[in-house]
Design an enzyme around this catalytic site. Structure first.
Site, PDB file in Angstrom:
ATOM      1  N   GLN A  11       0.957   0.869   8.986  1.00  0.00           N
ATOM      2  CA  GLN A  11       0.686   2.062   9.548  1.00  0.00           C
ATOM      3  C   GLN A  11       0.510   2.176  11.044  1.00  0.00           C
ATOM      4  OE1 GLN A  11      -1.829   4.004   6.488  1.00  0.00           O
ATOM      5  NE2 GLN A  11      -1.645   5.861   7.434  1.00  0.00           N
ATOM      6  N   SER A  91      -1.096  -5.453   7.234  1.00  0.00           N
ATOM      7  CA  SER A  91      -1.739  -4.415   6.655  1.00  0.00           C
ATOM      8  C   SER A  91      -0.740  -3.763   5.386  1.00  0.00           C
ATOM      9  CB  SER A  91      -2.393  -3.331   7.313  1.00  0.00           C
ATOM     10  OG  SER A  91      -3.006  -2.245   6.708  1.00  0.00           O
ATOM     11  N   LEU A  92      -0.265  -2.600   5.632  1.00  0.00           N
ATOM     12  CA  LEU A  92       0.369  -2.025   4.832  1.00  0.00           C
ATOM     13  C   LEU A  92       1.911  -2.815   4.589  1.00  0.00           C
ATOM     14  CD1 LEU A  92       2.146   0.445   3.218  1.00  0.00           C
ATOM     15  CD2 LEU A  92       3.014   0.742   5.484  1.00  0.00           C
ATOM     16  N   ARG A 116      -1.537   4.028  -3.084  1.00  0.00           N
ATOM     17  CA  ARG A 116      -2.617   3.411  -2.234  1.00  0.00           C
ATOM     18  C   ARG A 116      -2.904   4.482  -1.158  1.00  0.00           C
ATOM     19  NH1 ARG A 116      -2.068   0.314   2.574  1.00  0.00           N
ATOM     20  NH2 ARG A 116      -3.206  -1.408   2.425  1.00  0.00           N
ATOM     21  N   HIS A 200      -9.352  -0.996   6.098  1.00  0.00           N
ATOM     22  CA  HIS A 200     -10.103  -2.557   6.255  1.00  0.00           C
ATOM     23  C   HIS A 200     -11.546  -2.460   6.422  1.00  0.00           C
ATOM     24  CE1 HIS A 200      -5.845  -3.734   5.354  1.00  0.00           C
ATOM     25  NE2 HIS A 200      -5.636  -2.919   6.561  1.00  0.00           N
ATOM     26  N   GLN A 249      -7.275  -6.797   0.167  1.00  0.00           N
ATOM     27  CA  GLN A 249      -6.861  -6.250   1.393  1.00  0.00           C
ATOM     28  C   GLN A 249      -7.422  -4.854   1.970  1.00  0.00           C
ATOM     29  OE1 GLN A 249      -3.897  -4.169   2.616  1.00  0.00           O
ATOM     30  NE2 GLN A 249      -2.282  -5.751   3.190  1.00  0.00           N
TER      31      GLN A 249
END
Length: 313
Positions: A11, A91-92, A116, A200, A249
């Site tokens: 992102q 991440s994503l 999500r 996170h 995560q």
């Protein structure tokens, strides 16, 4: 055959217009985008191509858009005979890495990251969480400063990107206080990030519980090549382990620097950023300047990579 690894952006890389040239050039990309629109029940494609930008930036739209864009490019690479030796995502981007490794179905993955994104948006009301990039300070120094923070204003390490670039995440007040203290401790700069929540960080734990229920509805199969997980920076291929790590995560730091170090050591011919932007290629260079990188985001950059890949092989 040349040995390549794929890395996938997360992102923040989204931009109006991304994916349009690929959509107009390749039938299988068009098919994939059209299927995603059908699955989501709204036209993500027109949001990607036409905006408005603030709508595309919303987590629930940005996440499926970035995944779709990366997966479209991956499909074309696959068709051209390119197979990665290993994959990872920031991440994503880990979801794109799992699709590329054959572990997640593209249409299911798009739906999953849309959900999500919604859960992440809802976990902390807008404006109450924040993230900031800390430049020029070691992980140990940052941890030392954050150790004194109390539970009412938690701040955690969110992304360990490359030497001297670490992102912190937590309550807006906590991140503001941490920013002042980190500058005093010697950080060159602390830059607030334009995100809608404290990703996170431990503030995402409530979202992870609900997300776990959604993940149960999705079929995760064994990965056909190792996928380096954000949470552990270790390779995974087993479905059960992949699912567990995707839940963790959400509230754990992204250990991207360690992943890149392992990729650099793996005797690869190139590390290929698949998707919009060149942020991750830049991180690779900070870990090791000599590593060959490509970033593929349109038909032209895809073709120049393919030309290189097929040379002498």
């Amino acid at each position: 055959m040349k040995k390549v690894a794929y890395i996938f952006p997360g992102q923040g890389s989204q931009e109006v217009g991304m994916g349009q040239e690929m959509y107009e050039t390749y039938d299988n990309v068009k098919q994939l985008f059209d299927q995603a629109d059908e699955k989501l029940g709204y036209s993500l494609t027109s949001l990607m191509f036409e905006g408005p930008g603030e709508e595309l930036t919303k987590t629930e739209n940005a996440q499926p858009a970035l995944l779709l864009n990366s997966v479209g490019i991956t499909k074309v690479l696959e068709e051209k005979g390119v197979t990665p030796l290993m994959t990872a995502g920031h991440s994503l981007g880990e979801y794109s890495a799992l699709v590329a490794a054959g572990s997640l179905n593209p249409a299911e993955a798009v739906q999953l990251v849309h959900t999500r994104g919604k859960l992440m948006e809802e976990a902390v009301p807008t404006g109450q969480g924040a993230m900031a990039a800390v430049l020029g300070l070691s992980k140990e120094n940052i941890e030392e400063v954050l150790a004194d923070f109390d539970e009412s204003e938690p701040v955690d390490l969110a992304n360990i990107n490359c030497p001297g670039q670490i992102v912190i995440s937590g309550t807006a007040q906590g991140v503001e206080k941490a920013s002042h203290l980190l500058k005093e401790a010697g950080a060159k700069r602390v830059l607030p990030l334009n995100v809608s929540g404290p990703f996170h960080s431990r503030l995402m734990e409530p979202a992870s519980e609900e997300f776990a229920a959604n993940l149960k509805e999705v079929s995760i199969t064994a990965a056909q090549c190792p996928v380096y997980a954000n949470v552990t920076a270790e390779p995974v291929t087993k479905p059960g382990e992949i699912g567990e790590l995707l839940i963790k995560q959400l509230y754990s730091p992204v250990r991207f620097e360690e992943i890149l170090e392992k990729f650099v050591e793996a005797d690869l011919d190139a590390i290929v950023e698949v998707g919009h932007g060149k942020v991750l290629s830049g991180l690779v260079k900070k870990v090791n300047r000599r590593t060959k990188t490509f970033s593929i985001q349109d038909p032209e950059s895809l073709q120049s990579f393919i030309d290189w890949y097929k040379e002498d092989s």
